[in-house]
Structure formats: C-alpha cells, structure tokens
Enzyme design. Structure first.
Site, short mmCIF file in Angstrom:
data_model
loop_
_atom_site.label_atom_id
_atom_site.label_comp_id
_atom_site.label_asym_id
_atom_site.label_seq_id
_atom_site.Cartn_x
_atom_site.Cartn_y
_atom_site.Cartn_z
CG HIS A 100 5.93 -2.38 -18.58
ND1 HIS A 100 6.55 -3.59 -18.37
CD2 HIS A 100 6.53 -1.50 -17.76
CE1 HIS A 100 7.50 -3.44 -17.45
NE2 HIS A 100 7.49 -2.18 -17.07
NE ARG A 151 1.26 -7.80 5.44
CZ ARG A 151 0.20 -7.25 4.85
NH1 ARG A 151 -0.23 -6.05 5.20
NH2 ARG A 151 -0.46 -7.91 3.91
CG HIS A 160 0.77 -7.04 -1.03
ND1 HIS A 160 0.88 -6.71 0.31
CD2 HIS A 160 0.15 -5.99 -1.61
CE1 HIS A 160 0.37 -5.51 0.52
NE2 HIS A 160 -0.08 -5.05 -0.64
CD GLU A 179 -5.58 -4.04 1.19
OE1 GLU A 179 -5.46 -3.27 2.14
OE2 GLU A 179 -5.44 -3.68 -0.01
CG ASN A 189 -4.37 -4.59 5.44
OD1 ASN A 189 -3.78 -5.07 6.40
ND2 ASN A 189 -3.97 -4.80 4.19
CE1 TYR A 191 -3.59 2.52 4.71
CE2 TYR A 191 -4.80 0.54 4.14
CZ TYR A 191 -3.61 1.20 4.33
OH TYR A 191 -2.43 0.51 4.17
CD GLU A 223 -1.52 -2.86 3.93
OE1 GLU A 223 -2.18 -1.87 3.52
OE2 GLU A 223 -1.15 -3.78 3.19
#
Length: 510
Positions: A64, A102, A147, A192, A332, A334, A403
């Site tokens: 915001h 999850r 999270h 994380e 997790n 990537y 993840e």
C-alpha cells in the site's frame, strides 16, 4: 579441524563434479508411500486483507506504499479471493488427485492484535472450513505457520530482530495447535528463513525492507531459529502425544556449482552461508552455526572495526535447544548457480554484508533459460546434486520437498516449458532416490497463479491459470496440471505422456 576441512572439500568436489544423470525415457516408478501435493500461501491467495477482523501484515503495509514497490503496482488485497472461493480451491486439489494441500495461516487473521488476548472467530472459521473441506475429500492439510506475513504491529517493535519474537511466535503457534491440531498432521514452522532474513532485513528486496546488511539479517537468523525451536518444543511437549503429527521448518536452498575444481571450496562455503546457516544448527550432530560462517564473519567484523562479531553467538543452552528440532527436512528449490572468485565482482559488494562476508561470486548461464518467457532457470542436475549433498551432509534425513515450480511471463494454458521443468526436476528427484537419498514427498508450487510478491501478477507459477480480470477469479487447468495429475495418478514419471486437455475430471477416490 584442518584434516576435516580437507575431507569436506574433497567430498564437495566429488559431489559437485561427479557425473550428471542423463534424462531417461523409461517409465519410472516412485516408492510406495511417496506423497504428492500442491501448495499456496495465505497472503498470495486469500485476499480479504482487512475483512472480518483481520489486521495489517507487513505485506499489506508494503504493497500500500506510494510509490508502490511492486513491479505492476498491484497488491494482495483480493488476489485469488480464496477467502471466499476456498471450495473451488479444494475442488482443484481434488481434481489433481494429490495426497495433501500445503497452505499457510495468516497470523493477523487469527490474532488481530498479534497476541492471544483476542482470537478472531471469523478467521478461525475460515481455516476450519478449509481444513474440513479438504478432509471431507481425504486430502491432508499441511499447514505453514509463518509464510512471510508478519503482523505489522510486531514489525514496528523490531519483528525478527527483537528477541521477544520467540515468545510472541510461541504464543501464536500454541494457539494454532489448539485450534487446528486435532486434524492437521503436517506442520511447517517457518517458510524460507533465508528470504525472510537476507532479503527482508539485510536487503530491501522483500518486506519489511530494512536494508541493514550484515547486521539485521544475522540477528533475524538467530531469533528465527530460536522461534522455530520454540514452536517445535511446544508441539513436542504439549501436543504430539494427543495429536500425533510431524513438524519441521522449510529451507529454500539452491545448488552452487564451482566453475572449475579451483572453486570447490568456494562452492562449499557458499552452501554453508546459504542453506547451512539454518540447516546446520538443526540437523548437524554438533549444532551451532557452521564453523566457516563463524570464522569468516568474526574475521571480517574485526577488520571493519566492530567490537564483536556481527553474527550473534548461540549459548550452549541455545545450541542444545535448537539442535534436532525437526521431524523431516523441509526443502524448497527452484534453480542453481555457478561460483568463482571474480575479484571485480567480489570487491563491489557492500561492506558490511553477507555477500562480502562470503567473498564468492555467483552467476547463471544463459543456456539455463528455456525461452524469453521464463522467469525460472532450468537446471535439474543442480537439484539432483543438492539432494545428494543434504543426504551426505546431514546423515540422510527424510527430505520433504515442500516447493518446486516454474515461473513464466506467459499466461496461456499450453505451458510446455513448465511441463519440461516439472519432468526434469521430478526426474532429478527419482535419480536422487535411486542413489539412496531419503525423499518422502514432493510439492508443486503452485496450485494456481497468485500474487508473486515483488513481481505482483507479472509472473505466473500456477498449474491452474487464474483470470484476475474476472470477479470470480476463474481458474482453468493448464497442460502442466494434466501432466502432474498423471504423475500423481500413476505414481510414476513418463516423459512421453501427452495429455488430453479437453476435460479435467474429478477423481472420486479423493
């Protein structure tokens, strides 16, 4: 110590530079009992940011701001509107036939004051409805307690840099166990920590954007580990006997490949600063920070004129309190990096900072990008090496992949790049299992397109497309959803499978 370091360096070199598995075309089966799931997170999907008594989180506050720090100036105010459309979400999970979903809880939706003096019944009702809807269809809920969406009120008092966060977080998780633990058997304490502490406290890449490198990130790391341990011990001592669940933390870890054998030690050290800072205190036999991290930060701090190391010490009691606080290794992953010792890059790092403390250069290769639409690199052999590294480093703990997924700027349904990614990375999981790595579950990130943090809605990770222009946030399965559904249905990987995407049917078994 010197001999041990030589042995560790040689081991790292063996793993890093060993033969990379080739893509196999045979149909490969998963072990019996292997679990498959999909994932999402509260701020990214729920919307209803100030509805029914919910208070402000740091991500509400951050998005915001004017000017907006988000790439497309969007917010999670509505997102996927899962607060109102949760039954459709469960229907999609059911369509996929997976074992678990999850999700994460919003601290501010359950405890709007941040403390247990006021429990927001509307928020409790939402999560009860979601959990019960999943269980009605024989889908296990896996709940992440934190999270990223810290209550803004707590952040104004220091957030993860305030040692009182250990007590505040403990009060919150105890409330969650009391409310939902009778039905939830898989808990993740924190998602994380590297991203939370490094990107949010050490840098200005994620909320709360403190940008105090080499100081705030290390304070965050210690308090976060103690808070995780508090959540574990509360569950272990007060709830495990009656609820019978499992609990762990989820670490984000990438692979760091040496550009040549000259950089095998640099690769090892980067791994210790990245995932090792959180894994070593929990999963190693000795506990505490990795020794190389303690040595490097202490030396740099002294050179820079600090009165003590910027990395706060653990007391012997704290080391014991944190060590062993995990029922499995939540992971997790990537992508991967190469490492070398390019002096021009290393000399450009901010002082002080974690990057300067490590003193290693990391980079990626252009050939890892599948196309101009990709926002995630494709390096499945790095995943394979990382999984085997954790097996050797921490005595083969049960690894639950919480993840793994592929981001793209492409918004259509024929997401062949995502299909390629999933097949390659799931193949890497099978390769690691073949080598003896104890992998017990796999989670696709993510169920549907959502608010992707600083990228807003410009990057899509969903195996379901979401029309954010529609008031109903219409969800439609992509090709990757059909491919993943078949992997789950057959408990096997067949890279030759071509799905019929004309219809997505519900598996009555779920």
């Amino acid at each position: 110590m010197f001999l041990k370091r030589i042995v560790l360096s040689l081991f790292c070199f063996h793993v890093v530079l060993g033969k990379t598995p080739e893509i196999r075309e045979d149909v490969r089966k998963f072990p019996d009992g292997f679990l498959f799931g999909v994932a999402s997170a509260s701020y990214q999907v729920e919307g209803a940011w100030d509805e029914d008594g919910k208070s402000e989180s740091i991500w509400d506050h951050d998005t915001h701001k004017i000017p907006s720090p988000i790439d497309d100036m969007s917010t999670g105010d509505i997102a996927d509107d899962s607060y109102h459309l949760y039954k459709r979400d469960v229907e999609m999970v059911r369509e996929m036939g997976v074992d678990f979903y999850r999700i994460s809880l919003s601290w501010t939706r359950i405890m709007p004051t941040s403390f247990p003096d006021k429990i927001n019944q509307a928020g409790v009702d939402y999560y009860n409805n979601l959990i019960n809807e999943l269980l009605k269809h024989n889908i296990k809920p896996m709940i992440t307690l934190f999270h990223w969406d810290m209550p803004q009120k707590l952040q104004e008092m220091g957030g993860w840099t305030n040692p009182n966060i250990v007590d505040w977080y403990g009060d919150y998780v105890r409330t969650a166990y009391e409310l939902f633990g009778d039905r939830v058997k898989y808990w993740i304490t924190i998602n994380e920590p590297t991203q939370i502490c490094l990107y949010g406290y050490g840098l200005n890449l994620l909320a709360p954007r403190l940008n105090i490198p080499g100081v705030a990130d290390y304070l965050c790391s210690k308090n976060l580990l103690l808070a995780h341990a508090r959540a574990y011990h509360i569950y272990d001592e007060e709830f495990r006997a009656s609820q019978g669940g499992n609990i762990s933390i989820t670490l984000s870890a990438q692979w760091y490949e040496p550009e040549s054998e000259l950089y095998a030690t640099a690769s090892r050290e980067y791994l210790q600063f990245d995932s090792g800072v959180y894994a070593h205190p929990i999963f190693s036999k000795e506990g505490d920070w990795p020794s190389i991290v303690k040595e490097k930060v202490a030396r740099k701090s002294a050179e820079q004129g600090f009165a003590r190391s910027r990395l706060p010490d653990f007391t012997p009691e704290e080391i014991e309190y944190v060590r062993g606080t995990s029922d499995f290794f939540g992971l997790n992953h990537y992508s991967s990096y190469f490492v070398n010792m390019d002096e021009d890059t290393i000399n450009s790092y901010a002082v002080p900072s974690r990057a300067d403390d490590i003193g290693v250069n990391v980079f990626k290769l252009n050939e890892w990008v599948l196309s101009e639409f990709s926002s995630t690199d494709y390096v499945p052999w790095g995943f394979y090496k990382l999984l085997n590294y954790f097996r050797e480093e921490y005595d083969n703990p049960p690894i639950f992949i919480t993840e793994n997924g592929f981001g793209t700027y492409y918004t259509g349904l024929d997401d062949d790049e995502r299909v390629t990614y999933y097949r390659g990375y799931i193949g890497a999981v099978l390769d690691a299992i073949d080598d003896g790595t104890n992998i017990i579950g796999y989670t696709a990130w993510c169920l549907m397109d959502n608010f992707e943090w600083t990228k807003g809605y410009t990057v899509r990770y969903g195996i379901y497309h979401v029309d954010f222009e529609s008031p109903n946030r219409t969800r439609t399965p992509r090709k990757s959803a059909f491919v993943y559904k078949e992997i789950v249905r057959t408990r096997s990987l067949d890279i030759g499978f071509e799905p019929d995407t004309s219809v997505m049917t519900i598996d009555e078994g779920h």
